[in-house]
Write a protein that holds these residues in place. Structure first.
Motif, PDB file in Angstrom:
ATOM      1  N   UNK A  48     -19.031  13.194   6.897  1.00  0.00           N
ATOM      2  CA  UNK A  48     -17.686  14.692   7.285  1.00  0.00           C
ATOM      3  C   UNK A  48     -17.452  14.845   5.943  1.00  0.00           C
ATOM      4  N   UNK A  49     -18.142  16.116   4.928  1.00  0.00           N
ATOM      5  CA  UNK A  49     -16.864  16.292   3.549  1.00  0.00           C
ATOM      6  C   UNK A  49     -15.606  16.049   3.479  1.00  0.00           C
ATOM      7  N   UNK A  50     -14.903  16.708   4.930  1.00  0.00           N
ATOM      8  CA  UNK A  50     -14.075  16.621   4.811  1.00  0.00           C
ATOM      9  C   UNK A  50     -12.813  15.571   5.070  1.00  0.00           C
ATOM     10  N   UNK A  51     -13.945  15.013   5.533  1.00  0.00           N
ATOM     11  CA  UNK A  51     -13.060  13.581   5.977  1.00  0.00           C
ATOM     12  C   UNK A  51     -13.094  12.281   4.507  1.00  0.00           C
ATOM     13  N   UNK A  52     -14.632  12.566   3.563  1.00  0.00           N
ATOM     14  CA  UNK A  52     -14.764  12.338   2.454  1.00  0.00           C
ATOM     15  C   UNK A  52     -13.569  12.615   1.826  1.00  0.00           C
ATOM     16  N   UNK A  53     -13.267  13.657   1.121  1.00  0.00           N
ATOM     17  CA  UNK A  53     -12.805  14.106   0.422  1.00  0.00           C
ATOM     18  C   UNK A  53     -10.882  13.708   0.988  1.00  0.00           C
ATOM     19  N   UNK A  54     -10.738  13.399   2.109  1.00  0.00           N
ATOM     20  CA  UNK A  54      -9.405  13.238   2.100  1.00  0.00           C
ATOM     21  C   UNK A  54      -8.841  12.196   2.040  1.00  0.00           C
ATOM     22  N   UNK A  55      -9.879  10.783   1.725  1.00  0.00           N
ATOM     23  CA  UNK A  55      -9.735   9.617   1.508  1.00  0.00           C
ATOM     24  C   UNK A  55      -9.456   8.838   0.340  1.00  0.00           C
ATOM     25  N   UNK A  56     -10.358  10.082  -0.510  1.00  0.00           N
ATOM     26  CA  UNK A  56     -10.664  10.494  -2.056  1.00  0.00           C
ATOM     27  C   UNK A  56      -9.851  11.040  -2.114  1.00  0.00           C
ATOM     28  N   UNK A  57      -8.746  11.789  -2.051  1.00  0.00           N
ATOM     29  CA  UNK A  57      -7.453  11.890  -2.416  1.00  0.00           C
ATOM     30  C   UNK A  57      -6.585  11.686  -2.360  1.00  0.00           C
ATOM     31  N   UNK A  58      -6.475  10.676  -1.475  1.00  0.00           N
ATOM     32  CA  UNK A  58      -5.266   9.885  -0.568  1.00  0.00           C
ATOM     33  C   UNK A  58      -5.337   8.541  -1.953  1.00  0.00           C
ATOM     34  N   UNK A  59      -6.627   8.056  -2.410  1.00  0.00           N
ATOM     35  CA  UNK A  59      -7.234   7.344  -3.504  1.00  0.00           C
ATOM     36  C   UNK A  59      -5.894   7.362  -4.813  1.00  0.00           C
TER      37      UNK A  59
END
Length: 200
Positions: A155-166
């Motif tokens: 899921x794009x928005x999940x991948x982006x979210x933990x990329x953003x968090x890190x």
């Protein structure tokens, strides 16, 4: 505006600078609702069709975030899962949810573990992002645990979210982020996002 949001929402056409100025004017001219009426007043705005009203509801929520506790999480979750898109979910999380969790980290973290297992991707995204502004106060054990629950998600928005968090936490501890990315298998998008501020 509607096209930018993939035509999911109607808009009045009020651009962000003017909208913020109008909201500031409203907050100066009118008394804020009593805390017991906050959810009701937020929903009155949120249920209106145009997207600017959801933004106004989120602004009111932020304005009164000190009145909220972890007992209000069912309300916040329902809001997050309604008319969901990044432009509503992320401000609720970063401007209000983060603050409420800071007031009770034990209960708040327990709720985020539960949210991470929810069937709704926006609730998952909220759990992933809930420490986004914590910097040195970030609980890396919790961060790692929640990310790894979703590491294989396509899921794009999940991948982006933990990329953003890190990526955000790398501003505080780039070495930890480099080690975490090195030690675990992440989707290319997440890895790329995570290392933007962590490269040597």
């Amino acid at each position: 505006m509607s096209a930018y949001m993939r035509n999911q929402f109607d808009f009045l056409g009020i651009k962000t600078p003017l909208r913020n100025a109008l909201l500031k004017e409203q907050f100066l001219e009118h008394r804020l609702p009593d805390p017991v009426q906050l959810a009701e007043e937020v929903w009155k705005l949120y249920n209106l069709p145009e997207r600017e009203y959801q933004y106004a509801a989120i602004a009111l929520l932020e304005k009164m975030k000190k009145q909220l506790t972890t007992e209000d999480f069912p309300f916040l979750r329902e809001l997050i899962e309604s008319k969901s898109w990044w432009d509503s979910v992320d401000p609720i999380v970063t401007r209000t949810l983060c603050y409420v969790i800071e007031t009770n980290r034990t209960a708040g973290t327990a709720d985020m573990f539960a949210w991470s297992k929810a069937p709704n991707i926006w609730t998952n995204r909220s759990a992933i992002l809930h420490q986004l502004k914590y910097k040195q106060q970030t609980d890396t054990v919790t961060l790692a645990h929640i990310i790894l629950q979703h590491a294989a998600s396509s899921e794009f928005f999940i991948q982006k979210s933990f990329g953003w968090a890190l990526r955000e936490y790398a501003k505080t501890d780039a070495e930890w982020v480099r080690s975490f990315v090195s030690d675990h298998t992440l989707m290319p998008l997440s890895k790329q996002e995570a290392l933007k501020h962590a490269k040597k």
